[in-house]
Design a protein around this motif. Structure first.
Motif, mmCIF file in Angstrom:
data_model
loop_
_atom_site.group_PDB
_atom_site.id
_atom_site.type_symbol
_atom_site.label_atom_id
_atom_site.label_comp_id
_atom_site.label_asym_id
_atom_site.label_seq_id
_atom_site.Cartn_x
_atom_site.Cartn_y
_atom_site.Cartn_z
ATOM 1 N N GLU A 1 4.729 14.292 -11.567
ATOM 2 C CA GLU A 1 5.189 14.305 -12.865
ATOM 3 C C GLU A 1 4.199 15.011 -13.777
ATOM 4 O O GLU A 1 4.626 15.667 -14.666
ATOM 5 C CB GLU A 1 5.581 13.053 -13.292
ATOM 6 C CG GLU A 1 7.070 12.493 -12.541
ATOM 7 C CD GLU A 1 7.246 11.084 -13.098
ATOM 8 O OE1 GLU A 1 6.393 10.399 -13.911
ATOM 9 O OE2 GLU A 1 8.517 10.461 -12.928
ATOM 10 N N ALA A 2 3.023 14.567 -13.477
ATOM 11 C CA ALA A 2 1.794 15.199 -14.123
ATOM 12 C C ALA A 2 1.941 16.812 -13.845
ATOM 13 O O ALA A 2 1.475 17.558 -15.214
ATOM 14 C CB ALA A 2 0.556 14.629 -13.781
ATOM 15 N N THR A 3 2.098 17.035 -12.786
ATOM 16 C CA THR A 3 1.988 18.543 -12.530
ATOM 17 C C THR A 3 3.240 19.312 -13.147
ATOM 18 O O THR A 3 3.009 20.559 -13.120
ATOM 19 C CB THR A 3 1.570 18.855 -11.163
ATOM 20 O OG1 THR A 3 2.815 18.284 -10.542
ATOM 21 C CG2 THR A 3 0.286 18.505 -10.710
ATOM 22 N N GLU A 4 4.385 18.788 -13.249
ATOM 23 C CA GLU A 4 5.494 19.695 -13.705
ATOM 24 C C GLU A 4 5.458 20.132 -15.066
ATOM 25 O O GLU A 4 5.112 19.313 -15.996
ATOM 26 C CB GLU A 4 6.748 18.567 -13.569
ATOM 27 C CG GLU A 4 8.173 19.421 -13.994
ATOM 28 C CD GLU A 4 9.286 18.216 -13.752
ATOM 29 O OE1 GLU A 4 10.327 18.605 -14.278
ATOM 30 O OE2 GLU A 4 8.906 17.100 -13.403
ATOM 31 N N ALA B 1 0.788 -1.133 0.044
ATOM 32 C CA ALA B 1 0.032 -0.041 -0.139
ATOM 33 C C ALA B 1 0.855 1.438 -0.059
ATOM 34 O O ALA B 1 0.401 2.401 -0.816
ATOM 35 C CB ALA B 1 -0.811 -0.068 1.095
ATOM 36 N N GLY B 2 1.807 1.091 0.724
ATOM 37 C CA GLY B 2 2.951 2.278 0.736
ATOM 38 C C GLY B 2 3.593 2.702 -0.499
ATOM 39 O O GLY B 2 3.938 3.782 -1.031
ATOM 40 N N TRP B 3 3.889 1.546 -1.115
ATOM 41 C CA TRP B 3 4.678 1.609 -2.314
ATOM 42 C C TRP B 3 3.766 2.350 -3.453
ATOM 43 O O TRP B 3 3.951 3.104 -4.319
ATOM 44 C CB TRP B 3 5.266 0.323 -2.922
ATOM 45 C CG TRP B 3 5.986 0.231 -4.220
ATOM 46 C CD1 TRP B 3 5.315 0.058 -5.505
ATOM 47 C CD2 TRP B 3 7.115 0.938 -4.502
ATOM 48 N NE1 TRP B 3 6.169 -0.068 -6.466
ATOM 49 C CE2 TRP B 3 7.177 0.913 -5.952
ATOM 50 C CE3 TRP B 3 8.132 1.595 -3.919
ATOM 51 C CZ2 TRP B 3 8.398 1.099 -6.638
ATOM 52 C CZ3 TRP B 3 9.104 1.896 -4.268
ATOM 53 C CH2 TRP B 3 9.402 1.937 -5.928
ATOM 54 N N SER B 4 2.468 1.666 -3.405
ATOM 55 C CA SER B 4 1.468 2.090 -4.427
ATOM 56 C C SER B 4 1.288 3.825 -4.321
ATOM 57 O O SER B 4 1.105 4.343 -5.338
ATOM 58 C CB SER B 4 0.325 1.250 -4.305
ATOM 59 O OG SER B 4 0.432 -0.028 -4.467
ATOM 60 N N GLY B 5 1.149 3.940 -2.858
ATOM 61 C CA GLY B 5 1.013 5.557 -2.555
ATOM 62 C C GLY B 5 2.100 6.407 -3.082
ATOM 63 O O GLY B 5 1.738 7.426 -3.561
ATOM 64 N N TYR B 6 3.227 5.754 -3.049
ATOM 65 C CA TYR B 6 4.464 6.644 -3.410
ATOM 66 C C TYR B 6 4.354 6.667 -5.004
ATOM 67 O O TYR B 6 4.578 7.802 -5.398
ATOM 68 C CB TYR B 6 5.767 5.913 -2.658
ATOM 69 C CG TYR B 6 7.138 6.651 -3.579
ATOM 70 C CD1 TYR B 6 7.387 7.824 -2.980
ATOM 71 C CD2 TYR B 6 7.583 5.742 -4.558
ATOM 72 C CE1 TYR B 6 8.579 8.211 -3.663
ATOM 73 C CE2 TYR B 6 8.724 6.539 -4.952
ATOM 74 C CZ TYR B 6 9.378 7.751 -4.773
ATOM 75 O OH TYR B 6 10.239 8.140 -5.045
ATOM 76 N N GLN B 7 4.195 5.815 -5.652
ATOM 77 C CA GLN B 7 4.056 5.877 -7.377
ATOM 78 C C GLN B 7 2.956 6.695 -7.605
ATOM 79 O O GLN B 7 3.089 7.449 -8.454
ATOM 80 C CB GLN B 7 3.811 4.567 -7.690
ATOM 81 C CG GLN B 7 5.057 3.427 -7.580
ATOM 82 C CD GLN B 7 6.202 3.717 -8.381
ATOM 83 O OE1 GLN B 7 6.019 4.319 -9.310
ATOM 84 N NE2 GLN B 7 7.461 3.674 -7.671
ATOM 85 N N ILE B 8 1.840 6.633 -6.817
ATOM 86 C CA ILE B 8 0.810 7.661 -7.400
ATOM 87 C C ILE B 8 1.118 8.847 -7.070
ATOM 88 O O ILE B 8 0.898 9.971 -8.007
ATOM 89 C CB ILE B 8 -0.428 7.025 -6.447
ATOM 90 C CG1 ILE B 8 -0.787 5.889 -6.949
ATOM 91 C CG2 ILE B 8 -1.666 8.155 -6.879
ATOM 92 C CD1 ILE B 8 -2.342 5.105 -6.086
#
Length: 317
Positions: A56-59, A43-50
């Motif tokens: 990246e989408a907002t950059e 769950a933590g890894w998934s949250g980090y990736q999200i």
């Protein structure tokens, strides 16, 4: 594994308050903990990736950065152009003020030059064609440039000083002009450049009849063709032949004062001319009722004749 090492889990139901016990041994408990830990890690890894994908989408893309910098540069250029316009307006205003002050200084120089020409100011003391002499020792330090407000203040102060000097010089010019006019209109001196007194003012023996008659002026004899000059400034009111006077010039000096110059050979002025003190009015002759070259000189105040010798002997102003 021994029974005493087993783990019991007691479950209490909502209905009837009954409880139920579940027995877990060590391997099962360890597996359960591992499973829970693995789920938390996933769950933590998934949250980090999200979160990373959202960052990246907002950059902004490279084209967006270029457009933003171009927009900022355009704004800065507009601000710089506005500053340049403001500075140019200030320079134009200062230039206009300096032009006005130069014109006023030229008028002051003209007044000063007039004083020099009139003799009120010594020409070797004031030369209005040359700048004033200034100087002094240097302190060895570099001077600071004036700021725009300081320069504007200095110009305002100088303008006030020039205005004050203009008023003073105008008053002085009026006074000197009045004095010069009074001096110009001051009847004094002889109406000839060379000659002698040949007949006085008052009763005398008439040169043609020998009878005692009234002589309303004085006669000044001289060389034919010599100059007859004005004893004061004024306006020519008569310049023609008159019975008994021959060729006559009459000048009005104001305040009811007239002078007459008679028996002229040639008249050099005409009616309406403004003449100055010492100006040639006519040439000496013997026209009219005359026995020889001379000028008959009369002084008339408010319609009554006065003794010209009083004015001839007057001290000059």
């Amino acid at each position: 594994m021994k029974p005493e090492n087993d783990m019991n889990i007691i479950l209490v139901g909502k209905r009837h308050g009954k409880s139920r016990a579940v027995s877990l041994n060590a391997p099962v408990a360890v597996g359960l903990v591992f499973t829970v830990t693995a789920l938390l890690a996933v769950a933590g890894w998934s949250g980090y990736q999200i979160a990373l994908e959202q960052a990246e989408a907002t950059e902004p893309a490279e084209s967006e950065l270029v457009a933003e910098w171009r927009s900022k540069l355009t704004e800065q250029k507009l601000e710089l152009a506005q500053i340049e316009r403001n500075v140019q307006q200030q320079v134009d205003a200062l230039t206009l003020r300096l032009g006005e002050m130069q014109g006023r200084l030229l008028r002051l120089d003209a007044l000063g030059q007039r004083f020099v020409e009139s003799g009120l100011v010594a020409s070797d003391e004031f030369d209005f064609d040359q700048p004033a002499a200034v100087g002094g020792p240097e302190d060895g330090l570099d001077g600071d440039s004036y700021t725009a407000p300081e320069l504007t203040g200095m110009i305002d102060q100088l303008a006030r000083r020039i205005e004050d000097r203009e008023q003073q010089l105008r008053m002085l010019d009026m006074v000197t002009s009045r004095q010069k006019l009074e001096k110009e209109l001051y009847v004094q001196g002889r109406p000839i450049t060379w000659g002698w007194l040949s007949s006085k003012y008052g009763y005398r023996s008439d040169p043609f009849t020998g009878k005692r008659t009234w002589h309303a002026g004085v006669d000044l004899a001289g060389k034919e063709g010599s100059d007859i000059i004005a004893v004061a400034g004024g306006v020519v009111t008569y310049a023609d032949e008159r019975y008994g006077y021959g060729n006559l010039v009459e000048i009005d000096h104001g305040d009811g004062l007239l002078t007459r110059y008679a028996h002229a050979k040639t008249i050099k002025v005409k009616v309406g001319d403004v003449v100055q003190k010492g100006q040639v009015l006519a040439l000496m002759g013997s026209t009219g009722r005359s026995t020889g070259p001379h000028v008959h000189f009369e002084v008339i105040r408010s319609g009554k004749s006065e003794n010209p010798e009083t004015y001839i002997k007057r001290a000059s102003r």
